[in-house]
Each structure stands twice: as structure tokens, then as C-alpha cells.
Design a protein around this motif. Structure first.
Motif, PDB file in Angstrom:
ATOM      1  N   ARG A  94     -21.589   0.073   2.486  1.00  0.00           N
ATOM      2  CA  ARG A  94     -22.492  -0.403   1.390  1.00  0.00           C
ATOM      3  C   ARG A  94     -23.904   0.082   1.440  1.00  0.00           C
ATOM      4  N   PRO A  95     -24.757   0.445   0.402  1.00  0.00           N
ATOM      5  CA  PRO A  95     -26.110   0.422   0.600  1.00  0.00           C
ATOM      6  C   PRO A  95     -26.602  -0.937   0.888  1.00  0.00           C
ATOM      7  N   SER A  96     -27.325  -0.810   1.825  1.00  0.00           N
ATOM      8  CA  SER A  96     -27.843  -1.969   2.331  1.00  0.00           C
ATOM      9  C   SER A  96     -29.431  -2.335   1.904  1.00  0.00           C
ATOM     10  N   GLY A  97     -29.541  -2.628   0.723  1.00  0.00           N
ATOM     11  CA  GLY A  97     -30.620  -2.750   0.023  1.00  0.00           C
ATOM     12  C   GLY A  97     -31.409  -3.986   0.482  1.00  0.00           C
ATOM     13  N   GLY A  98     -32.024  -5.065  -0.257  1.00  0.00           N
ATOM     14  CA  GLY A  98     -32.770  -6.171   0.422  1.00  0.00           C
ATOM     15  C   GLY A  98     -32.031  -7.329   0.562  1.00  0.00           C
ATOM     16  N   ARG A  99     -32.663  -8.411   0.460  1.00  0.00           N
ATOM     17  CA  ARG A  99     -32.068  -9.807   0.502  1.00  0.00           C
ATOM     18  C   ARG A  99     -31.032 -10.056  -0.360  1.00  0.00           C
ATOM     19  N   GLU A 100     -31.131  -9.749  -1.587  1.00  0.00           N
ATOM     20  CA  GLU A 100     -30.028  -9.838  -2.659  1.00  0.00           C
ATOM     21  C   GLU A 100     -28.706  -9.174  -2.301  1.00  0.00           C
ATOM     22  N   SER A 101     -28.649  -7.978  -1.832  1.00  0.00           N
ATOM     23  CA  SER A 101     -27.430  -7.349  -1.485  1.00  0.00           C
ATOM     24  C   SER A 101     -26.922  -7.507  -0.253  1.00  0.00           C
ATOM     25  N   LEU A 102     -27.730  -7.902   0.567  1.00  0.00           N
ATOM     26  CA  LEU A 102     -27.115  -8.769   1.968  1.00  0.00           C
ATOM     27  C   LEU A 102     -26.403 -10.036   1.504  1.00  0.00           C
ATOM     28  N   LEU A 103     -27.135 -10.555   0.636  1.00  0.00           N
ATOM     29  CA  LEU A 103     -26.378 -12.047   0.160  1.00  0.00           C
ATOM     30  C   LEU A 103     -25.141 -11.852  -0.571  1.00  0.00           C
ATOM     31  N   GLU A 104     -24.870 -10.722  -1.402  1.00  0.00           N
ATOM     32  CA  GLU A 104     -23.817 -10.337  -2.005  1.00  0.00           C
ATOM     33  C   GLU A 104     -22.515  -9.912  -0.997  1.00  0.00           C
ATOM     34  N   THR A 105     -23.049  -9.138  -0.189  1.00  0.00           N
ATOM     35  CA  THR A 105     -22.088  -8.723   0.958  1.00  0.00           C
ATOM     36  C   THR A 105     -21.614  -9.941   1.607  1.00  0.00           C
ATOM     37  N   ALA A 106     -22.553 -10.899   1.843  1.00  0.00           N
ATOM     38  CA  ALA A 106     -22.104 -12.034   2.829  1.00  0.00           C
ATOM     39  C   ALA A 106     -21.123 -12.939   2.149  1.00  0.00           C
ATOM     40  N   VAL A 107     -21.435 -13.118   0.759  1.00  0.00           N
ATOM     41  CA  VAL A 107     -20.702 -14.039  -0.128  1.00  0.00           C
ATOM     42  C   VAL A 107     -19.138 -13.207  -0.127  1.00  0.00           C
ATOM     43  N   GLY A 108     -19.115 -12.125  -0.165  1.00  0.00           N
ATOM     44  CA  GLY A 108     -17.780 -11.059  -0.485  1.00  0.00           C
ATOM     45  C   GLY A 108     -17.204 -11.504   1.014  1.00  0.00           C
ATOM     46  N   GLU A 109     -17.670 -11.206   1.973  1.00  0.00           N
ATOM     47  CA  GLU A 109     -16.821 -11.669   3.472  1.00  0.00           C
ATOM     48  C   GLU A 109     -16.552 -12.933   3.335  1.00  0.00           C
ATOM     49  N   PHE A 110     -17.491 -14.159   3.286  1.00  0.00           N
ATOM     50  CA  PHE A 110     -17.083 -15.494   3.211  1.00  0.00           C
ATOM     51  C   PHE A 110     -15.773 -15.830   2.463  1.00  0.00           C
TER      52      PHE A 110
END
Lengths: 199, 199
Positions: A11-27
Motif C-alpha cells: 500500500r502507499p505508505s503516506g504519513g502517520r494517518e495511513s500507517l495508523l489505518e494499516t495497523a488497525v487493519g492488521e490488528f
């Protein structure tokens, strides 16, 4: 999971927000306890050290995600329609807007509802959920006392059933499904007149 | 968890039934994937080989537990009051008896509701849950067509909200709490006239 280690940037690795979104999906997919910073970096397509540049660790990510859900829910209680007016009307606003928050912040609220209290952050989130539910119980009680609502059912039970009804939406709701637009009002109707009311 | 390995027999290790009960408790507390036969033997206070004498393995335990929940739920659909009569009356019976099954078979139903479909057994259980929900959707539709229920809300949505309301009870219900005896009828009332109905 069986991804080759060289395959990056899913996925595109934007900033903090995008990392958070990715992390939540994984959690949500793997469970918080079973997810490592390794997993998160791979999912985000960045190195672990880049990840640590944005968040001090896994629990900081969890905290940020849960704060977003909690802020959304408590934001509903601060709306003018939730603060002023007859208790039953305020309750009606809260139910409608709570459904809206749940659908617009779906992954964050889903994560909040799965929290079991294994870490300090999770215990904090559970405490906030309880505080939210206590507000609803208080409001149901006010509505009963004002004679706006039937007194047949215990206010604490009513608040629990209401919370169960609303929160269960995360189990099946997906954006863009038919009926999405009317969902908040449909849930209000189910709450005040019954899920399957007599005609 | 940090139990000394010599400390055994935390619970009486009766037969198959008691081992199943212990296993379900562990699955709920730790999550199915994170629970080993080692964990289960320790919790039951017996050796691993004694455990294998009763169950071929972890998935067999899961299967037995989920079958118990599924049999309980489908048993409700076979009750005379759920099969004969006007659709809305049958629905009323089903809601009431479903709440009863949920409270009497609490750990088994809790486990069923946590299933995510990671193993063949879990996928089977999800399929059974869907089949049960489809029965409810069909019955709501019949009730709407018979004019016994308001047609304002989509029957599939009504069935989803109903299932959400009923299933959420496992999140907070504990046997012997005040209000337990009237819970089935309270949930029926909430379903047909509203959680917070106008007086």
C-alpha cells in the motif's frame, strides 16, 4: 503472511494517518496480541525504523486508533441535539449520530469493541466505553422519569440492549451497501418503536 | 499461566463433558488459535495423553463445543411454538427461547459468536450461523407479508439488528444477576415494541 520478504509497498505508505489505518487493519485481521511491528512494517511497505519514526511502538498505535474511536463517540455526546432538549429527543440524536460515527470510523470502532483489557491502553479504552454507556443509562433513566419512555424495562438493561444493537452493526456493515443511507434512521426507529413493530 | 508445573488438578477432571467445559473456558480466555493442548491439559489438571483419550485434538474440542451451541439454537427452531402459528408469534417464541439458550449455554454460544472462519470447523459453524439467520430473515419477511409487522424496515436488516441485539447479551450476561428471570421476555418486548418505547 507467506509474502516474500522482498515484496514491499503493498500500500502507499503516506504519513502517520495511513500507517495508523494499516495497523488497525492488521490488528483486526490478526488480533492485537498476535501482530508484531514486523508484521505492521511489512503491511505498510516500510522499514521498521521508518515506522518507529511515526509511532513509538505497537501500543502507541493502539492508543491512537482507540482514541480516534473514543473521540468520535464522545463527540456525539457534545452535539447540541445531544445536550439540549427532552431526554428522549437527546437519546434519539445520540443513537442516530452514534450509528453515523460507527459507519464512518468503522475500523477504529471495530477495534474498540474488540478490546479485552490486556494492556493499560486497553483498560483505558474499556473505561471510556463504560463511561459512554453510563451516559446512555443516565439518559434512559431521565427519559423514564420524565414519562417519555415506558418504565417497563430497567434503564440499565435498556442501555445495554441499545448498545448491543448499535455496536453489532460493525459485524456486517460495509460502506456502500444498499440501505446504508437510511441506516441511522432505521436504527432509531428500531430503538424507539421496535425492530419488528406491529403495524 | 505462571502456574508451577507440579500444581495440577485446578478443577475436578470428570469426563468428556467437564473437559469440554474447561476447554471452552480456555478458548474464550486466550483465543482458540493461541490455546495449545498443553494449556488445556494444564487447565484440566490431567496429562495430555489422558486428554487425547477423550478428544482427538484441539479442533475436535472446538467442534464439540460449537455443535453444542448450534444444536441449542436450531433446537429453538424445532419447538412447536416456532413451527406452527402466525409468523410474528413464531418469531416471538424464537426470540424468547434463543435468549434462554444463550443464557443456559453461555460459554458455548459465546465461542460460536467469536468464530472467524480460520479452520474447517469454524467455517462450518459460520455456515450454520448464516443458516439460522436466514431462517429468521425468512420469518420476518413472512410476518411483513402477512401484515403482522410494519414493512418500513428491510426484513434482512431487521433480522440483522435482531440477531445483534440478542447476541450482544453474551457480552455482559452472567448467571444469577438481578433481572435474569425476566430477560427473555424483556428482549421480546424490546424487539416488538422498542428498547425505549413511548408510553
Amino acid at each position: 503472511m507467506s509474502e516474500a520478504p522482498t515484496k514491499r509497498a503493498r500500500r502507499p505508505s503516506g504519513g502517520r494517518e495511513s500507517l495508523l489505518e494499516t495497523a488497525v487493519g492488521e490488528f483486526i485481521a490478526r488480533g492485537y496480541d498476535a501482530t508484531s511491528m514486523e508484521d505492521l512494517s511489512r503491511a505498510a511497505g516500510i522499514t521498521k525504523s521508518s515506522f518507529y519514526h511515526h509511532f513509538t511502538g505497537k501500543e502507541a498505535l493502539l492508543r491512537a486508533a482507540l482514541e480516534r474511536a473514543v473521540d468520535g463517540l464522545f463527540g456525539v455526546l457534545d452535539l447540541p441535539g445531544a445536550r439540549d432538549g427532552a431526554p428522549a429527543e437527546r437519546l434519539r440524536t445520540i443513537v442516530r449520530e452514534q450509528v453515523r460515527v460507527l459507519t464512518t470510523e468503522l475500523p477504529y470502532v471495530t477495534l474498540l469493541l474488540r478490546v479485552r483489557g490486556n494492556t493499560e491502553t486497553e483498560r483505558w479504552a474499556l473505561e471510556r466505553r463504560r463511561a459512554f454507556d453510563a451516559e446512555i443509562t443516565g439518559l434512559v433513566r431521565e427519559a423514564v422519569e420524565a414519562g417519555e419512555v415506558q418504565a417497563g424495562i430497567d434503564p440499565a438493561l435498556a442501555a445495554r440492549l441499545l448498545s448491543g444493537l448499535v455496536n453489532s452493526i460493525v459485524e456486517w456493515y460495509r460502506p456502500g451497501r444498499p440501505g446504508t443511507a437510511t441506516l441511522p434512521e432505521d436504527v432509531v426507529a428500531a430503538t424507539f418503536t421496535g425492530i419488528v413493530p406491529a403495524p
